[in-house]
Design an enzyme around this catalytic site. Structure first.
Site, PDB file in Angstrom:
ATOM      1  N   LYS A 146       0.863  -1.183   0.000  1.00 27.07           N
ATOM      2  CA  LYS A 146       0.000   0.000   0.000  1.00 27.07           C
ATOM      3  C   LYS A 146       0.900   1.233   0.000  1.00 27.07           C
ATOM      4  CE  LYS A 146      -3.261   2.673   2.632  1.00 27.07           C
ATOM      5  NZ  LYS A 146      -3.124   3.272   3.953  1.00 27.07           N
ATOM      6  N   ALA A 149      -9.308   5.886   4.917  1.00 29.95           N
ATOM      7  CA  ALA A 149      -9.185   7.058   5.804  1.00 29.95           C
ATOM      8  C   ALA A 149     -10.489   7.823   5.925  1.00 29.95           C
ATOM      9  CB  ALA A 149      -8.086   8.012   5.351  1.00 29.95           C
ATOM     10  N   GLY A 150     -10.783   8.215   7.162  1.00 30.91           N
ATOM     11  CA  GLY A 150     -11.911   9.094   7.433  1.00 30.91           C
ATOM     12  C   GLY A 150     -13.133   8.436   8.026  1.00 30.91           C
ATOM     13  N   GLY A 155      -7.578   9.398  10.316  1.00 30.40           N
ATOM     14  CA  GLY A 155      -7.791   9.470  11.754  1.00 30.40           C
ATOM     15  C   GLY A 155      -8.801  10.498  12.207  1.00 30.40           C
ATOM     16  N   ASN A 185      -8.530   1.837  10.435  1.00 26.81           N
ATOM     17  CA  ASN A 185      -7.718   1.522  11.604  1.00 26.81           C
ATOM     18  C   ASN A 185      -8.246   2.274  12.819  1.00 26.81           C
ATOM     19  OD1 ASN A 185      -4.133   1.691  12.422  1.00 26.81           O
ATOM     20  ND2 ASN A 185      -5.824   0.850  13.550  1.00 26.81           N
ATOM     21  N   THR A 186      -8.155   3.613  12.782  1.00 22.36           N
ATOM     22  CA  THR A 186      -8.493   4.425  13.951  1.00 22.36           C
ATOM     23  C   THR A 186      -9.933   4.219  14.403  1.00 22.36           C
ATOM     24  OG1 THR A 186      -6.907   6.074  13.170  1.00 22.36           O
ATOM     25  CG2 THR A 186      -8.433   6.762  14.891  1.00 22.36           C
TER      26      THR A 186
END
Length: 270
Positions: free
Chosen positions: A111, A198-199, A172, A220-221
């Site tokens: 990635k 993301a987001g 994040g 992830n976050t």
């Protein structure tokens, strides 16, 4: 149950990346968990098959004297997706991918992310394009983090990236899908898998991404920083599956005015 499995996800509706089929459309990261045990529990609950790892921040063999993530996320069970998080130059990103290939015995799937700003963590698209060209020529299967610009996404596909991964909002941030029509345009024009990266902040965000037609979501976050990460991983798994089924089913058209759900003909007492 067999009909739902075939239509809504699983073996009858695989996610195919670089020629390999996956039953799960939820990809997860490994950062921000309190320990490796929580990481393993969340990944297992998510049902993920592809797990991304920040090579610059995570020990996968660089330091033999320290615990390795691969002890709890074994490569014989998961597809490890090395990423270039923390790289701000083409050179750093390319070097990191080559290190990952060495550490993982010739591993090709990576990635790519080349960041442009430490505050927003937005991608430097110029550097991303350059790094993608180098890595593709070098034999890597490149999944690429980019902004939500449909033109850039198409260019990355043309370079030879095996998947395009537009951000939904800053990494994040948990802000959700900020520009759904940009994501939709990328999906409509793509011939390779499109995965939101993301987001995402909660399960409804993941469902929206899938309803737009995205092939998957990487997060992830949203899981790691939840009050109960393992429970959130379960919620995200279900949201991805529900969103995919909704996309395949085809939503009803939006209407400005009401439309009665019961027929007017043949009413009693008429």
């Amino acid at each position: 149950m067999e009909i739902v499995h075939a239509i809504g996800g699983g073996q009858g509706d695989p996610l195919v990346i670089a020629g390999k089929a996956y039953t799960s459309r939820l990809l997860v990261g490994t950062g921000k968990y309190k320990d490796l045990a929580e990481t393993r529990a969340a990944v297992e609950m998510a049902g993920a098959e592809i797990v991304t790892v920040a090579i610059r921040r995570t020990n996968i063999g660089q330091d033999p004297g320290q615990p390795s993530l691969l002890d709890v996320i074994p490569p014989d069970r998961y597809t490890i997706l090395p990423n270039t998080a923390g790289c701000y130059t083409v050179e750093d990103a390319v070097r990191t991918c080559r290190l990952a290939r060495e550490l993982l015995g010739g591993h090709r799937l990576v990635k790519l992310e080349v960041l442009g700003d430490p505050t927003t963590l937005f991608p430097d698209v110029t550097a991303t394009l350059e790094a993608a060209e180098i890595l593709v020529r070098d034999g890597f299967d490149v999944m690429v983090y980019t902004n939500d610009d449909p033109i850039i996404a198409k260019r990355l596909e043309e370079i030879g990236c095996v998947a395009v991964m537009p951000l939904a909002a800053p990494i994040g941030s948990g802000l959700g899908i900020r520009n759904p029509y940009n994501i939709l345009t990328i999906v409509e024009n793509a011939k390779v898998p499109v995965l939101v990266d993301a987001g995402v902040g909660t399960a409804s965000d993941a469902a929206v991404a899938m309803e737009l037609g995205c092939d998957g979501v990487l997060m992830n976050t949203a899981i790691a920083e939840a009050k109960n990460p393992v429970l959130m991983a379960s919620a995200m798994k279900k949201a991805i599956e529900a969103g995919r089924e909704a996309f395949l089913a085809g939503r009803m058209p939006r209407r400005r005015f009401a439309s009665a759900s019961s027929p007017l003909a043949g009413l009693f007492f008429d």
